[in-house]
Design a protein around this motif. Structure first.
Motif, PDB file in Angstrom:
ATOM      1  N   LEU A  95      39.275  27.867  -4.825  1.00  0.00           N
ATOM      2  CA  LEU A  95      39.141  26.501  -4.315  1.00  0.00           C
ATOM      3  C   LEU A  95      40.243  25.598  -4.848  1.00  0.00           C
ATOM      4  O   LEU A  95      40.772  24.753  -4.121  1.00  0.00           O
ATOM      5  CB  LEU A  95      37.761  25.952  -4.688  1.00  0.00           C
ATOM      6  N   GLN A  96      40.583  25.774  -6.113  1.00  0.00           N
ATOM      7  CA  GLN A  96      41.620  24.944  -6.727  1.00  0.00           C
ATOM      8  C   GLN A  96      42.962  25.137  -6.028  1.00  0.00           C
ATOM      9  O   GLN A  96      43.698  24.169  -5.788  1.00  0.00           O
ATOM     10  CB  GLN A  96      41.745  25.291  -8.214  1.00  0.00           C
ATOM     11  N   GLN A  97      43.283  26.372  -5.672  1.00  0.00           N
ATOM     12  CA  GLN A  97      44.556  26.644  -5.002  1.00  0.00           C
ATOM     13  C   GLN A  97      44.569  26.138  -3.560  1.00  0.00           C
ATOM     14  O   GLN A  97      45.626  25.827  -3.011  1.00  0.00           O
ATOM     15  CB  GLN A  97      44.850  28.150  -5.040  1.00  0.00           C
ATOM     16  N   LEU A  98      43.384  26.070  -2.954  1.00  0.00           N
ATOM     17  CA  LEU A  98      43.297  25.614  -1.561  1.00  0.00           C
ATOM     18  C   LEU A  98      43.075  24.105  -1.447  1.00  0.00           C
ATOM     19  O   LEU A  98      43.136  23.554  -0.345  1.00  0.00           O
ATOM     20  CB  LEU A  98      42.166  26.345  -0.846  1.00  0.00           C
ATOM     21  N   LEU A  99      42.833  23.450  -2.555  1.00  0.00           N
ATOM     22  CA  LEU A  99      42.491  22.024  -2.542  1.00  0.00           C
ATOM     23  C   LEU A  99      43.526  21.150  -1.833  1.00  0.00           C
ATOM     24  O   LEU A  99      43.145  20.211  -1.120  1.00  0.00           O
ATOM     25  CB  LEU A  99      42.274  21.529  -3.981  1.00  0.00           C
ATOM     26  N   PRO A 100      44.844  21.422  -1.982  1.00  0.00           N
ATOM     27  CA  PRO A 100      45.819  20.572  -1.277  1.00  0.00           C
ATOM     28  C   PRO A 100      45.699  20.629   0.244  1.00  0.00           C
ATOM     29  O   PRO A 100      46.198  19.734   0.942  1.00  0.00           O
ATOM     30  CB  PRO A 100      47.168  21.156  -1.729  1.00  0.00           C
ATOM     31  N   ARG A 101      45.045  21.649   0.787  1.00  0.00           N
ATOM     32  CA  ARG A 101      44.905  21.794   2.234  1.00  0.00           C
ATOM     33  C   ARG A 101      43.643  21.107   2.762  1.00  0.00           C
ATOM     34  O   ARG A 101      43.379  21.153   3.965  1.00  0.00           O
ATOM     35  CB  ARG A 101      44.863  23.277   2.613  1.00  0.00           C
ATOM     36  N   THR A 102      42.853  20.498   1.878  1.00  0.00           N
ATOM     37  CA  THR A 102      41.569  19.914   2.281  1.00  0.00           C
ATOM     38  C   THR A 102      41.680  18.397   2.471  1.00  0.00           C
ATOM     39  O   THR A 102      42.691  17.790   2.134  1.00  0.00           O
ATOM     40  CB  THR A 102      40.490  20.206   1.220  1.00  0.00           C
ATOM     41  N   GLY A 103      40.603  17.815   2.999  1.00  0.00           N
ATOM     42  CA  GLY A 103      40.505  16.367   3.116  1.00  0.00           C
ATOM     43  C   GLY A 103      40.996  15.786   4.418  1.00  0.00           C
ATOM     44  O   GLY A 103      40.933  14.566   4.618  1.00  0.00           O
ATOM     45  N   LYS A 104      41.483  16.642   5.322  1.00  0.00           N
ATOM     46  CA  LYS A 104      42.050  16.109   6.572  1.00  0.00           C
ATOM     47  C   LYS A 104      41.062  16.155   7.747  1.00  0.00           C
ATOM     48  O   LYS A 104      41.355  15.646   8.818  1.00  0.00           O
ATOM     49  CB  LYS A 104      43.314  16.892   6.945  1.00  0.00           C
ATOM     50  N   ALA A 105      39.913  16.776   7.560  1.00  0.00           N
ATOM     51  CA  ALA A 105      38.952  16.934   8.659  1.00  0.00           C
ATOM     52  C   ALA A 105      38.004  15.745   8.738  1.00  0.00           C
ATOM     53  O   ALA A 105      37.779  15.039   7.745  1.00  0.00           O
ATOM     54  CB  ALA A 105      38.163  18.225   8.486  1.00  0.00           C
ATOM     55  N   LEU A 106      37.445  15.539   9.911  1.00  0.00           N
ATOM     56  CA  LEU A 106      36.398  14.539  10.102  1.00  0.00           C
ATOM     57  C   LEU A 106      35.055  15.210   9.853  1.00  0.00           C
ATOM     58  O   LEU A 106      34.751  16.259  10.425  1.00  0.00           O
ATOM     59  CB  LEU A 106      36.450  13.980  11.522  1.00  0.00           C
ATOM     60  N   ARG A 107      34.241  14.621   9.001  1.00  0.00           N
ATOM     61  CA  ARG A 107      32.969  15.209   8.600  1.00  0.00           C
ATOM     62  C   ARG A 107      31.817  14.441   9.254  1.00  0.00           C
ATOM     63  O   ARG A 107      31.671  13.239   9.064  1.00  0.00           O
ATOM     64  CB  ARG A 107      32.827  15.183   7.078  1.00  0.00           C
ATOM     65  N   ILE A 108      31.014  15.163  10.008  1.00  0.00           N
ATOM     66  CA  ILE A 108      29.902  14.561  10.753  1.00  0.00           C
ATOM     67  C   ILE A 108      28.598  15.192  10.298  1.00  0.00           C
ATOM     68  O   ILE A 108      28.462  16.416  10.278  1.00  0.00           O
ATOM     69  CB  ILE A 108      30.086  14.773  12.269  1.00  0.00           C
ATOM     70  N   GLY A 109      27.645  14.367   9.938  1.00  0.00           N
ATOM     71  CA  GLY A 109      26.316  14.845   9.565  1.00  0.00           C
ATOM     72  C   GLY A 109      25.329  14.568  10.684  1.00  0.00           C
ATOM     73  O   GLY A 109      25.331  13.482  11.279  1.00  0.00           O
ATOM     74  N   ILE A 110      24.485  15.559  10.987  1.00  0.00           N
ATOM     75  CA  ILE A 110      23.485  15.401  12.044  1.00  0.00           C
ATOM     76  C   ILE A 110      22.126  15.785  11.499  1.00  0.00           C
ATOM     77  O   ILE A 110      21.943  16.884  10.951  1.00  0.00           O
ATOM     78  CB  ILE A 110      23.822  16.280  13.269  1.00  0.00           C
TER      79      ILE A 110
END
Length: 389
Positions: A95-110
């Motif tokens: 997860l630490q190595q992939l962290l720079p690739r995160t945060g760009k998605a739209l998160r929707i809760g239903i």
């Protein structure tokens, strides 16, 4: 090597005729040696499939997820969900190595009451978004079986067309008794999906309840799905869910139910006037939708796009993300300290006597807590969990 032998029960007829209830297939053509090791001709030629590794090296997880490999993504999520301390350390490394690739998605809760049609609506909405060029990841959190500890509802099987879409990824996870019906590792799973290139993350929760507000701390846009004539109007206010919703969607607004849905929409609109908006600067409204007839979905997505654009311009979008990270940090601290305390052998050894003293009235709950806290040694407990953090 043991050989295969055939046995004929006493009741079998003498002739191989229609009296038999079943028939036996012939063996593989050309195979005369019937020992177990030679049944499959591929084994003799050295073409046997390699044994699948249960846990991959960190580099394979990182590269596979970064390349959008769905199989590796699934295995990475399984690694995250594992309670094995060795798996925990490896999962955090990935997860630490992939962290720079995160945060760009739209998160929707239903969320919504059981039977409101959440899964059907997610499938219809997901297919529409995939056709628009988006990549969708759906995390469905199911109730947990007390017997198998697995998912009960099996939401993935109820999203047949979406699960076959190459631009969609569906991951059902058992809630495991977690507060709010949100799996304990859902946040990290969400980050993994973002790292794999999915730009819209949809989280479907178990159902509506006072504890269901946990999902609010994970998503950007929170949607409440309701039915007409099911008593949701009163329940929504009583349970405090409506005040957390950025949109209230009245599903199954079609056919003979359309008129009732329009009446319900008016009732919800009047209720919303007395509720503080869930997001600063955004006014929540009720919308009609039919997942079966595919009506209202484009309008609903337009609302979500307007919400995202407006909150980003005002800064509330980023502020919410920052608060969610801090909430996540604090909740993990609470969970870790809770585990340290109740896993400590001194505490577990003393607990039965303290519990009995509380139940018989010998000591008050406050005195019991004070005694157990005094017995607890944080350094001693931390040494037992040194491999986790």
């Amino acid at each position: 090597m043991a050989e295969y032998k055939s046995f004929k029960p006493d009741w079998a007829p003498e002739k191989n005729d229609k009296a038999f209830a079943c028939s036996v297939m012939d063996g593989i053509e050309g195979i005369t040696d019937t020992t177990v090791g030679n049944i499959n001709p591929q084994l003799e030629k050295g073409r046997r499939k390699p044994i699948r590794k249960l846990v991959l090296p960190v580099e394979e997880y990182v590269n596979g997820v970064a390349q959008g490999n769905r199989m590796v993504l699934s295995r990475a999520i399984t690694l995250i969900e594992s309670n094995n301390s060795d798996h925990f350390a490896k999962a955090q490394n990935v997860l630490q190595q992939l962290l720079p690739r995160t945060g760009k998605a739209l998160r929707i809760g239903i969320t919504g009451v059981p039977g409101a049609g959440k899964s059907t609506m997610i499938e219809a909405l997901g297919n529409m978004l995939c056709n628009m060029g988006h990549k969708i990841a759906v995390l469905t959190v199911d109730p947990t079986s007390s017997v198998t500890k697995g998912s009960i509802l099996g939401d993935k099987t109820r999203m047949g067309t979406l699960s076959r879409n190459q631009n969609a990824f569906i991951r059902p996870s058992p809630a495991g008794g977690t507060l709010g019906g949100v799996a304990r590792k859902s946040r990290e799973t969400m980050l993994m999906c973002e790292a794999a290139g999915y730009d819209i993350i949809i989280i479907e929760t178990v159902g509506v309840g006072q504890s269901e507000i946990t999902v609010r701390s994970m998503v950007d846009f929170f949607m409440l799905v309701v039915l007409t004539g099911a008593g949701d109007e009163l329940q929504g206010i009583k349970k405090g869910i409506m005040e957390l919703a950025d949109a209230i969607v009245i599903n199954k607004a079609d056919g003979d139910n359309l008129l009732k849905a329009k009446v319900s929409r008016g009732e919800y609109e009047r209720m919303i006037e007395y509720i503080r908006p869930a997001t600063e600067g955004w006014q929540t409204h009720a919308y009609l939708c039919s997942a079966i007839k595919k009506t209202g979905l484009k309008e609903l997505w337009k609302v979500i796009e307007i919400f995202t654009k407006m909150t980003k311009e005002k800064g509330s979008f980023q502020k919410r993300r920052e608060n969610q990270l801090l909430d996540w940090t604090y909740s993990m601290i609470d969970e870790h300290l809770h585990n340290l305390f109740f896993d400590d052998p001194v505490i577990t050894g003393r607990m039965p006597e303290v519990r009995q003293s509380v139940l018989t009235g010998k000591i008050s709950p406050t005195q019991a807590v004070a005694e157990l806290i005094n017995l607890f040694d944080i350094e001693r407990a931390a040494k037992r969990h040194s491999g986790i953090f």
